[in-house]
Design a protein around this motif. Sequence first.
Motif, short mmCIF file in Angstrom:
data_model
loop_
_atom_site.label_atom_id
_atom_site.label_comp_id
_atom_site.label_asym_id
_atom_site.label_seq_id
_atom_site.Cartn_x
_atom_site.Cartn_y
_atom_site.Cartn_z
N GLN A 136 0.53 -1.19 0.07
CA GLN A 136 -0.18 -0.14 -0.14
C GLN A 136 0.86 1.36 -0.04
OE1 GLN A 136 -3.27 0.41 3.26
NE2 GLN A 136 -3.31 2.56 1.68
N SER A 137 1.54 1.35 1.06
CA SER A 137 2.86 2.42 0.95
C SER A 137 3.42 2.66 -0.66
CB SER A 137 3.88 2.08 1.73
OG SER A 137 3.38 1.99 3.20
N VAL A 138 3.69 1.44 -1.26
CA VAL A 138 4.49 1.74 -2.80
C VAL A 138 2.90 1.93 -3.30
CG1 VAL A 138 5.30 0.66 -5.07
CG2 VAL A 138 6.63 0.20 -2.64
N GLY A 139 2.57 1.77 -3.10
CA GLY A 139 0.91 2.51 -3.97
C GLY A 139 0.79 3.43 -4.24
N THR A 140 0.89 4.43 -3.44
CA THR A 140 0.67 6.00 -3.36
C THR A 140 2.04 6.29 -4.40
OG1 THR A 140 2.80 5.75 -1.08
CG2 THR A 140 -0.09 5.65 -1.01
N LEU A 142 2.94 5.36 -6.74
CA LEU A 142 2.97 5.15 -7.63
C LEU A 142 1.76 5.45 -8.28
CD1 LEU A 142 3.09 0.96 -8.21
CD2 LEU A 142 4.52 2.73 -8.84
N GLY A 143 0.77 6.74 -7.34
CA GLY A 143 -0.47 7.30 -7.55
C GLY A 143 -1.61 7.24 -6.58
N ALA A 144 -1.34 5.36 -6.36
CA ALA A 144 -2.42 5.47 -5.63
C ALA A 144 -3.15 6.74 -4.22
CB ALA A 144 -2.68 4.40 -4.91
N ARG A 145 -4.55 7.20 -3.65
CA ARG A 145 -4.53 7.91 -3.08
C ARG A 145 -5.08 6.99 -1.76
NH1 ARG A 145 -5.63 13.47 -4.90
NH2 ARG A 145 -4.41 13.22 -7.58
N GLY A 154 -6.92 12.11 -0.26
CA GLY A 154 -6.30 11.92 0.00
C GLY A 154 -4.99 13.60 -1.11
N GLU A 155 -4.02 13.41 -0.05
CA GLU A 155 -2.98 14.26 -1.45
C GLU A 155 -2.33 13.42 -2.14
OE1 GLU A 155 -0.99 14.47 2.69
OE2 GLU A 155 -2.89 13.78 2.28
N ASP A 156 -1.44 13.47 -2.97
CA ASP A 156 -0.75 13.03 -4.48
C ASP A 156 0.45 12.26 -3.45
OD1 ASP A 156 0.52 11.81 -6.37
OD2 ASP A 156 0.41 13.30 -7.72
N PHE A 157 1.15 11.72 -4.03
CA PHE A 157 2.38 11.27 -3.39
C PHE A 157 3.10 10.39 -4.12
CE2 PHE A 157 -0.13 10.31 1.04
CZ PHE A 157 0.29 11.42 1.94
N SER A 158 2.84 10.40 -5.45
CA SER A 158 3.63 9.86 -6.22
C SER A 158 4.95 10.33 -6.65
CB SER A 158 2.75 9.78 -8.16
OG SER A 158 2.67 10.89 -8.19
N HIS A 159 5.85 9.92 -7.02
CA HIS A 159 7.03 10.14 -6.54
C HIS A 159 7.77 10.13 -8.45
CE1 HIS A 159 11.30 10.63 -6.43
NE2 HIS A 159 11.27 11.38 -5.04
N SER A 193 -7.78 4.40 -8.87
CA SER A 193 -7.87 5.39 -9.79
C SER A 193 -7.07 6.34 -10.59
CB SER A 193 -9.00 6.07 -10.23
OG SER A 193 -9.41 7.04 -8.98
N THR A 194 -5.86 6.82 -9.83
CA THR A 194 -5.37 7.35 -9.82
C THR A 194 -3.67 7.01 -10.10
OG1 THR A 194 -5.35 8.38 -7.75
CG2 THR A 194 -6.07 9.74 -9.65
N MET A 195 -3.52 5.48 -10.35
CA MET A 195 -2.65 4.84 -9.69
C MET A 195 -1.80 3.86 -11.51
SD MET A 195 -1.05 1.63 -7.51
CE MET A 195 -1.53 0.01 -8.96
N THR A 196 -1.60 5.73 -12.22
CA THR A 196 -1.30 5.62 -13.20
C THR A 196 0.06 4.66 -14.00
OG1 THR A 196 -0.44 7.53 -12.90
CG2 THR A 196 -2.68 7.36 -13.82
N THR A 197 0.92 4.72 -12.93
CA THR A 197 2.61 4.57 -13.12
C THR A 197 2.37 2.60 -12.65
OG1 THR A 197 3.44 5.82 -11.56
CG2 THR A 197 4.80 3.99 -12.05
N PRO A 198 2.83 2.11 -14.60
CA PRO A 198 2.72 0.22 -15.02
C PRO A 198 3.19 -0.19 -13.68
CG PRO A 198 4.13 1.97 -16.47
CD PRO A 198 3.92 3.00 -15.45
N ALA A 199 2.63 -0.60 -12.81
CA ALA A 199 2.96 -1.84 -12.28
C ALA A 199 2.41 -3.57 -12.46
CB ALA A 199 1.90 -1.62 -11.37
N LEU A 200 3.28 -4.46 -11.73
CA LEU A 200 2.70 -5.87 -11.91
C LEU A 200 2.06 -6.02 -10.16
CD1 LEU A 200 2.98 -8.80 -12.43
CD2 LEU A 200 4.85 -8.96 -11.26
#
Length: 302
Positions: A136-140, A142-145, A154-159, A193-200
């Motif tokens: 879950q921490s990593v999901g943020t 990648l763009g998850a809220r 909540g805020e956008d924590f993507s890096h 819905s905002t987790m746009t980064t490619p992921a497995l």
Amino acid sequence: MHLHQLAQQIMAIKPVPVPTTGRDFDLAVRVTAPVSGHDLPVIVFSHGNAWSMDGYEPLVDRWAAAGFVVVQPTHLDSRRHGLGFNDPRFGTIWRVRIADLHAVLDNLDDILAQAGLTGRIDRERVAAVGHSWGGQSVGTLLGARVLDADGTPGEDFSHPLVKAGALLAATGTGDSLTPFAVEHLPFMRPAFSTMTTPALVVTGGKDQSVMSTRGPEWFTDAYHLSPTPKNLLIITDGEHTLGGVAGEQVAETNDEDPARVALVADAVSAYLLDTFDLDGTAWKALTESAAASDGAYHVEHK
């Protein structure tokens, strides 16, 4: 698949200090890397609840042997810090975890310099991977809220440094939490819905969480509810530790299986090598072997 013989010699350096603010315990990381090689991709790994930089060796060693530099912080919820569910600071640890990961990414060059790896990594190929709470921490990143009690994101924590990720047994949405989870883990309300980064997304087909009234499919939410491109690996007989990813003979592992752990490790490295356009052969082979695995594991993509 050689379970005990690594593909190449690796080395580990710890502890490497990382500057942070507002933290009761100093942040430090372990860095594991192949002994040789240049232009190496990087994995920043977030551990599950109560673990530390010293866990997950079966995954980390295989990733390093596959050519990755792996950086593992020890989060505040580590057992060695003694902060339990009833500690008043526990309710905000989810934010400190995310801040830890940002601190690692923001100080990556200095961390790698202290580990003697200056000039050996590819800063354009950085991934974030996490297991359970770490997922879950990593999901943020990648763009998850995280939704508040009213369902407001909540805020956008993507890096920006994180170009791909992998979520291992990462919690699903918060609409089916058990009373214990509602009370102690109110942050366990991800919105994908905002987790746009490619992921497995990797899940266990027998992972029945005590935090949710839903079944093992709860852990597939990160795949089904996020934008493309995503990949999903379901390991049919896997439970929450996916065979024991945190270490050999670990107390909370009920499905101990070194081959399953190797599958998880190799799936992540193969996926990232493919996503980073470094080598697509291992990921292609894994998807083909899934089709021929008699249902032992299953791969989807979108």
